[in-house]
Design a protein around this motif. Structure first.
Motif, PDB file in Angstrom:
ATOM      1  N   VAL A 132       0.879  -1.184   0.039  1.00  0.00           N
ATOM      2  CA  VAL A 132       0.064   0.104   0.056  1.00  0.00           C
ATOM      3  C   VAL A 132       0.926   1.351  -0.085  1.00  0.00           C
ATOM      4  O   VAL A 132       1.860   1.333   0.695  1.00  0.00           O
ATOM      5  CB  VAL A 132      -0.841   0.049   1.278  1.00  0.00           C
ATOM      6  N   GLU A 137      -3.064   5.145   3.402  1.00  0.00           N
ATOM      7  CA  GLU A 137      -3.725   4.276   4.326  1.00  0.00           C
ATOM      8  C   GLU A 137      -5.036   4.828   4.508  1.00  0.00           C
ATOM      9  O   GLU A 137      -6.190   4.279   4.451  1.00  0.00           O
ATOM     10  CB  GLU A 137      -3.009   3.966   5.495  1.00  0.00           C
ATOM     11  N   TRP A 140      -8.240   4.706   2.640  1.00  0.00           N
ATOM     12  CA  TRP A 140      -8.861   3.567   2.463  1.00  0.00           C
ATOM     13  C   TRP A 140     -10.188   3.689   3.374  1.00  0.00           C
ATOM     14  O   TRP A 140     -10.211   4.108   4.348  1.00  0.00           O
ATOM     15  CB  TRP A 140      -8.174   2.088   2.913  1.00  0.00           C
ATOM     16  N   PRO A 144      -6.367  -1.547   5.177  1.00  0.00           N
ATOM     17  CA  PRO A 144      -6.104  -2.298   3.910  1.00  0.00           C
ATOM     18  C   PRO A 144      -5.659  -3.586   4.332  1.00  0.00           C
ATOM     19  O   PRO A 144      -5.619  -4.612   3.308  1.00  0.00           O
ATOM     20  CB  PRO A 144      -4.908  -1.851   3.504  1.00  0.00           C
ATOM     21  N   ARG A 157      -5.961  -5.326   0.715  1.00  0.00           N
ATOM     22  CA  ARG A 157      -5.050  -5.526  -0.123  1.00  0.00           C
ATOM     23  C   ARG A 157      -5.136  -6.852  -0.723  1.00  0.00           C
ATOM     24  O   ARG A 157      -4.685  -7.825   0.174  1.00  0.00           O
ATOM     25  CB  ARG A 157      -3.852  -4.953   0.162  1.00  0.00           C
ATOM     26  N   THR A 466      -6.543   1.950  -4.146  1.00  0.00           N
ATOM     27  CA  THR A 466      -6.943   2.119  -3.025  1.00  0.00           C
ATOM     28  C   THR A 466      -8.453   1.374  -2.998  1.00  0.00           C
ATOM     29  O   THR A 466      -9.011   1.455  -3.872  1.00  0.00           O
ATOM     30  CB  THR A 466      -7.079   3.718  -2.570  1.00  0.00           C
TER      31      THR A 466
END
Length: 491
Positions: A132, A137, A140, A144, A157, A466
């Motif tokens: 990521v 972060e 999101w 993730p 992810r 994302t």
């Protein structure tokens, strides 16, 4: 007067003839050499606990098997953790199959078939995920690596690329094993550890399979989807990758005396480098309507009808117009030529110092009809006598071969995909990225790239981006597809 009348009549005759040819070719136009699997009798999908499967995908997404640019930054313990989790989560699958863990953490499973003369099948999905991007972060919707189950999806992810496929395969095999399925063909499940960083694991797995004398009837891996708003038809299409482009990165280096920036020469190394880059990118590879991209356009045009069908059916007349249309979008154009993309630059370590060496990296994705030698020759011709050196960063990967769209393997995959999306058109396509499956060419008659997820073009942007997430509906489609395909082809 008679002469003008003759010319006019001759011109009208030409127009009528051209119109008649265009009309006949349009009316009789149909995509060539694509089987639809209509003669395949599909095995039914087994029963399984979908909610438990969703929890499993969530758990897998919480294991950060991140492939970094520098492998030294990887946390190898996470791969060990994933291997232990797979064994604990899928006991019936692990009882039915033998597992080999290569030293690099790539996995090879074998479910022995009862007929040693029957060519096996290979199913693939990789273990690793991309990082990521630091600082994103907060963008999101859910963390993730939390594997959050919300909004009828699993977020995190790798839920799409490619743990969705990996978990989907194990769910399918577990369900088949529980219900007592016994394959006639052997089934190999290959899971590379580093697809996102070059695919050395898949190369090692292919070498081991080759040493065993394996020659599969087909291999299937990630690479394409069911696109619900496909350009041209603005509707659903089952797009099965039958080949992928090659890959190479060219380093362009301009060497110069260097010195102090207060006394620059007539042309600095940076200027020489910049001109060379512009010379190379200014001589792009031409658009060519051929290969899997052309097959896809034929399928979509036949479905669309009207002017689109007329243009594709009569490229002898409308070819230049068609190429201009295809070249209008980078995502579309990529399937019809070798692309050239400068990506990295390096010069002086300090703003007031002239570099003694300035270099650029240019990334190429190589069309099936080109080779790396074509690229080097074109780049050298473009820069002419400029004082630059050209060299590959590492040996290029040539384009894959193109797999059949009429083989038995294709028919099985097509039938399993169409069972889930009967309203969608079926089409081959060229995968413009790279997958681990390319390494299986030496141990497989045909190699295909397809996941039965239903995405819009906009949704597909979340892959490597994302808010990556797997909709529960798509995940169910994936499990059912793999189960039907395995039971039908290996049963």
């Amino acid at each position: 007067m008679a002469s003008k009348k003759t010319i006019l009549l001759g011109g009208l005759a030409v127009i009528v003839t051209v119109g008649a040819v265009v009309g006949v070719r349009t009316a009789t136009f149909a995509p060539k050499d694509i089987a639809y699997g209509s003669d395949v009798t599909l095995a039914p999908a087994p029963t399984y606990d979908l909610q438990a499967a969703v929890r499993h995908l969530s758990e897998a997404a919480q294991i950060p098997t991140i492939s970094h640019q520098d492998a030294a930054d990887n946390d190898g313990a996470q791969w060990d953790r994933l291997h232990g989790w797979l064994a604990a989560s899928y006991p019936a699958a692990h009882a039915a199959m033998t597992r080999t863990i290569l030293p690099n953490k790539t996995l090879i499973y074998q479910w022995q078939g009862s007929d040693p003369a029957a060519a096996p099948i290979i199913v693939m999905a990789h273990q690793d995920v991309v990082p990521v991007t630091p600082g994103t972060e907060k963008d999101w919707k859910y963390p993730p690596f939390a594997g959050t189950i919300a909004d009828n999806a699993v977020w995190g992810r790798g839920t799409v690329d490619d743990k969705g496929s990996l978990v989907g395969l194990f769910e399918a095999i577990e369900a088949l094993a529980v219900q007592g399925f016994k394959p006639k063909r052997s089934i190999y499940l290959v899971s590379g550890h580093d697809e996102e960083a070059g695919g050395s694991g898949a190369i090692a797995a292919a070498a081991q399979l080759k040493a065993k004398g394996v020659k599969a009837i087909f291999t299937i891996d990630e690479g394409s989807i069911v696109l619900t708003d496909t350009p041209v038809i603005n509707g659903p299409a089952i797009l099965i990758g039958v080949g992928e482009k090659g890959y190479g990165t060219l380093k362009v280096t301009a060497n110069a005396p260097g010195g102090h920036s207060s006394m620059p020469p007539a042309e600095t190394g940076v200027e020489t480098l910049a001109k060379a880059i512009l010379d190379i990118t200014g001589d792009p590879f031409p658009m060519e309507v051929r290969g899997p991209g052309a097959s896809m356009i034929e399928v979509l045009a036949a479905k669309k009808g009207g002017v689109t069908k007329m243009a594709v059916a009569n490229q002898w007349l409308f070819g230049p117009i068609l190429k201009r249309q295809l070249d209008g979008s980078p995502s579309t154009a990529a399937a019809f030529h070798t692309t050239i993309a400068p990506t990295m630059l390096e010069g002086s370590p300090k703003e007031n110092v002239l570099p003694q060496s300035a270099n650029a990296l240019i990334n190429y994705r190589i069309a099936p009809w080109n080779r790396s030698s074509d690229i080097m020759a074109r780049a050298k011709a473009a820069v002419g006598d400029a004082k630059v050196d050209l060299a590959w960063v590492k040996p290029p990967r040539e384009p894959s071969r193109i797999s059949s769209t009429t083989s038995q393997g294709w028919k099985w995959i097509a039938a399993a995909a169409r069972a889930d999306a009967p309203e969608a058109v079926l089409s081959p396509m060229l995968v413009v990225g790279g997958t681990d499956s390319r390494s299986m060419e030496g141990v497989s008659e045909d190699v295909y790239r397809f996941m039965p997820m239903h995405f819009t073009l906009k949704e597909s942007a979340m892959i490597h981006g994302t808010n990556e997430h797997m909709a529960v509906d798509s995940f169910k489609r994936m499990i059912d597809f793999y189960a039907r395909l395995i039971a039908t082809s290996a049963g």
